[in-house]
Scaffold this motif. Structure first.
Motif: not given
Lengths: 748, 152
Positions: B127-132
């Motif tokens: 999930m580290s490529g999806n910024i929240c």
């Protein structure tokens, strides 16, 4: 009967006495000991299903027939003069329908901008092109063939300060005799701290769609304040209020940076007015990072004087701010208010630079000030050999030291005790025992103070009809904080209905039910009492109808968890037995936020503890845990509240470790105005986070006992991390963020 | 140029500019606006879609290059109602503003199809490529692990 009364309102520390309309509803704050049915229990978001399935429509998704797309030409230099712009060439590009430049006579005027002939920051808008497609609009921007003469610029704060480039008047606030108290102090410390410029970086960039119709102006804006936006458009375009409608159903993050109508809406409206077609303007990511706004960097000096007993005798705080908001001075507010001290002085100068002027970013100014003050308190504790939390306890006050007024509530002492317990603070020196991994470990704490009491005006309506669904209308949009869900819970509680029988709508000025801007942590304490009032009015009527239907005395009836009951238990009927008889009819109620209590200050408080591990070989700082306990009065939705705190902590952590607007000193242009180079946290960076709240409703403040939560969690995190770094390494950071390069320099 | 795309099991024949980005074509030509554009340069993951079951950033792919591949967007994932993973996101409060959420769901869906029982470390890497920016990571991780019957 409605009355007009004078009350003091507050927004991010700006106090104002004004007339407000009040209607006595006789509602008193929920008893702190009362067991509530809905409020205080975790609830999933009302709009959760829409948000996880891609159905939610944001401003960038609004597409209308015949809609034009706009693109922006921005200054490539920090300061320059536009010498040529080929407007005709841009207009000649196929599909281009309108071009606005610095010379264009717009429908309105601003003190600076909105389009700059002499831009004074990199990224300042110079021209806007609207075309049938975004591709054509961008081709139009290229055809403008900007020629610009660079002019001298200043992006270095110390150089600018030497040149006395001060924006507005420097600000000073003082009480007692600070110089004498410092000179006489048994112990004193002085600390200089630099804090970084930080970019809000919402993942939905600033965006607007405007449609200027003959009889109405409709604007979809990604804004935190639909009514502020409506009023700005009304004023600038000279359109009657009732002919302007602003819609913000879903907003992809704001964090303070999306106020009023904004550049994007002003340009979209102007272009729509000229072309007669709907116009969409969405900032691209580079534009967002250059011109979406910023928390300005600061250079601060804090001096503290104290007795050997740890009691503060002098607080002296100075701040240079890298071109922050005009007239907004609160960096030194924590120094002036947080701790009991007879002698205190705060001085701030806003230094004018050729950089994008700062705007609001979650806990503007106060976070910067806490980052310095709380590190100075840490130094004082070390100097005195007093436990840092104990030093703070000794200097506790239940009065705002600046205004000399009592707080409506202040549970910070509870926060200190509880967060210490959760984090294992008492054993923190055990972290110094060498480990096999060679990392240096430490733990630090920091206190949080912020306003967050809200105030009038705020309105709500509630309507229930034959289907038995109560529809609550409020004048705020949900920017991700969960405000619609909070309102739903308050309404369900008051009505005595299950949560799923209440629907809250907001984000539209059409109904003209006013709500305040989502800023200053004021939504919950302002809007929820209005919601409760509206629901109470409807419940009152429902009970009267039930008395008719069940041939019972009104006073003998109760409505709870969706059932009408008599007190003796003889009657127990679903509420729909009454509402279904309404058929197509409906009953309405309205509510409003009452005035703030006289003679008090309403503030939120809290304390966070951070544990870090520092790699002296690489300079990396790993956050191993954050523990947070905040006093926000009554917690309406513990699930949503914990999410708010976690999000604030991550932004605060990044302020301490990785986020920093960087300028090329030779050109004055930001070098990291992209998501690749501006380092926001990812899931990999997320430490274990423990969140709790002080169980103390603020019954003096309002009828729901709640204070705000948007700002508080971001405020103390970076200071706690910096103090943990000091505990781990014995070295005080001089500047944040603690990037590996800075850490290696500090430890060298 | 003429491009045939297979999206959510439907075939679309489109006349496109050669350099049209997949993200723009999905949003503007096909009206699949659940796919969001956060940065347009592959740094945030908001535009993630499934390409033959892998999570890819639709802003970095030419639409023409997606010909011959099976595409699935958030709309396709949600077609039969919320999936258990989406239910877990709602129940865990793994959503704040929601703008990045389509991408989070798409990437998590790809992860779980490959590896139905990931551990915490695998979730965090995937999930580290999806910024929240709202910072829902704690809850997103919990939602995925809950769904996977993991250690949440």
């Amino acid at each position: 009967m409605p009355r007009l009364v004078k009350t003091v309102t507050e927004m991010e520390g700006r106090f104002e006495e004004k007339w407000v309309l009040v209607e006595e509803d006789g509602i008193v704050s929920w008893d702190p000991a009362a067991e509530l049915a809905v409020v205080g229990k975790p609830a999933a978001r009302q709009t959760g299903p829409q948000r996880v399935s891609g159905i939610a429509r944001y401003t960038v998704d609004v597409a209308l027939p015949g809609m034009l797309h706009a693109a922006v030409l921005r200054s490539p230099v920090a300061h320059g003069r536009v010498t040529a712009l080929q407007i005709d060439a841009a207009l000649a590009v196929t599909g281009v329908r309108a071009v606005l430049g610095p010379e264009t006579e717009l429908s309105f005027k601003q003190r600076s901008g909105p389009l700059y002939g002499e831009p004074d920051y990199a990224g300042a808008p110079i021209a806007v092109v609207a075309a049938d497609t975004l591709v054509a609009a961008k081709a139009g921007v290229r055809a403008l063939a900007l020629e610009i003469d660079p002019l001298p610029f200043v992006v270095d704060i110390q150089a600018a300060f030497r040149d006395q480039r001060i924006d507005g008047d420097p600000f000073e606030d003082a009480r007692g005799d600070v110089d004498a108290a410092l000179a006489a102090a048994e112990v004193s410390v002085e600390l200089q701290v630099e804090t970084p410029g930080q970019l809000q970086t919402p993942i939905e960039p600033h965006a607007a769609v405007a449609w200027w119709k003959p009889d109405e102006l409709i604007c979809w804006i990604g804004t935190q304040g639909i009514f502020d936006a409506r009023d700005e458009l009304t004023r600038r375009f000279n359109v009657p209020k009732e002919r302007v409608r602003v819609i913000a159903e879903y907003i992809g993050g704001g964090f303070g940076g999306k106020q009023n109508a904004g550049f994007e809406a002003l340009m979209a409206v102007e272009l729509s007015k000229r072309t007669g077609r709907p116009v969409r303007l969405v900032l691209d990511r580079h534009g967002e990072q250059l011109d979406g706004g910023a928390r300005p960097a600061t250079h601060q000096t804090v001096r503290l004087g104290a007795g050997r007993d740890g009691l503060l005798t002098a607080i002296d705080a100075e701040a240079l701010v890298e071109y922050g908001m005009a007239g907004w001075r609160a960096v030194t507010t924590p120094a002036m208010t947080l701790y009991r001290c007879a002698n205190a002085r705060g001085m701030e100068a806003n230094v004018r630079l050729d950089v994008r002027r700062g705007n609001a970013f979650r806990a503007p100014a106060v976070m910067e000030g806490i980052t310095a003050l709380e590190q100075a308190m840490d130094e004082l504790a070390i100097e005195l050999e007093i436990d840092p939390l104990d030093l703070r306890r000794r200097n506790f006050t239940d009065r705002d030291q600046s205004a000399d007024l009592p707080y409506t509530s202040n549970a910070v002492l509870y926060c200190y005790d509880r967060v210490a317990e959760l984090a294992g603070w008492a054993d923190r020196d055990q972290l110094h025992v060498p480990q096999d991994d060679g990392l240096l470990r430490g733990m630090g704490c920091a206190t949080q103070i912020w306003w967050g009491g809200g105030g009038p005006p705020s309105h709500a309506t509630c309507r229930i009809g034959g289907d038995g669904v109560a529809v609550v209308t409020i004048g705020v949009q949900d920017i991700g904080t969960g405000s619609l869900t909070t309102a739903r819970m308050v309404a369900a509680e008051e009505l005595g209905l299950p949560l799923d029988r209440v629907l809250v709508v907001g984000g539209d000025t059409g109904p003209n039910i006013y709500g305040p801007v989502a800023g200053g942590s004021q939504t919950t304490p302002s809007v929820m009492p209005a919601v409760r009032g509206a629901a109470a009015a409807v419940k009152h009527k429902l009970l009267a109808l039930a008395a008719d239907v069940f041939e019972a005395a009104v006073d003998d009836l109760e409505l709870a968890d969706g059932h009408f009951r008599t007190k003796d238990g003889g009657l127990d009927q679903p509420y729909t037995e009454v509402t279904m008889k309404l058929g197509q009819a409906s009953i309405d109620g309205s509510g409003m936020r009452g005035p703030n209590p006289d003679g008090f200050r309403a503030n939120t408080f809290g304390c966070q503890i951070a544990q870090v591990a520092v790699d002296p070989g690489t300079g990396e700082v790993f956050v191993e845990g954050i523990w947070a306990v905040h006093d926000i009065g009554r917690v309406i939705n513990p699930l949503g509240a914990s999410s708010q705190v976690e999000g604030g902590i991550l932004q605060g952590m990044a302020y301490g470790l990785s986020e920093e607007r960087l300028f090329d000193r030779t050109t004055g242009v930001p070098v990291n105005a992209t998501l690749d180079d501006y380092k926001v946290p990812t899931m990999m960076d997320t430490p274990p986070i423990t969140v709790e709240f002080a169980p103390v409703p603020d019954v003096k403040l309002n009828t729901v006992g709640a204070k705000g939560l948007g700002e508080p969690p971001i405020i103390p995190t970076a200071a706690a991390i910096a103090n943990a770094f000091r505990h781990a390494t014995g070295v005080r950071p001089v500047a944040l963020p603690l990037t590996p390069a800075r850490v290696l320099e500090l430890l060298a | 140029m003429r491009v045939t795309l297979s999206v959510n099991g439907e075939r679309h024949e489109l006349e496109l500019a050669p350099l049209a980005r997949l993200a723009d074509v999905l949003r503007d030509e096909l009206g699949l606006v659940g796919t969001k554009i956060g940065c347009g340069e592959g740094a945030c993951g908001a535009c993630a879609v499934l390409l033959d079951g892998r999570s890819v950033n639709a802003c970095l792919i030419y639409a023409a290059a997606a010909e011959g591949h099976e595409l699935e967007t958030i709309e396709g994932i949600s077609r039969a109602g919320l999936t258990p993973l989406q239910e877990a996101f709602v129940a865990s409060d793994a959503v704040q503003c929601g703008f990045c959420t389509s991408g989070q769901i798409v990437t998590a869906t790809a992860l779980l199809r490959d590896n139905p029982a990931p551990d915490s470390e695998q979730v965090r890497r995937a999930m580290s490529g999806n910024i929240c920016r709202c910072g829902c990571y704690v809850k997103i991780e919990r939602a995925i692990l809950t769904f996977a019957g993991g250690d949440a």
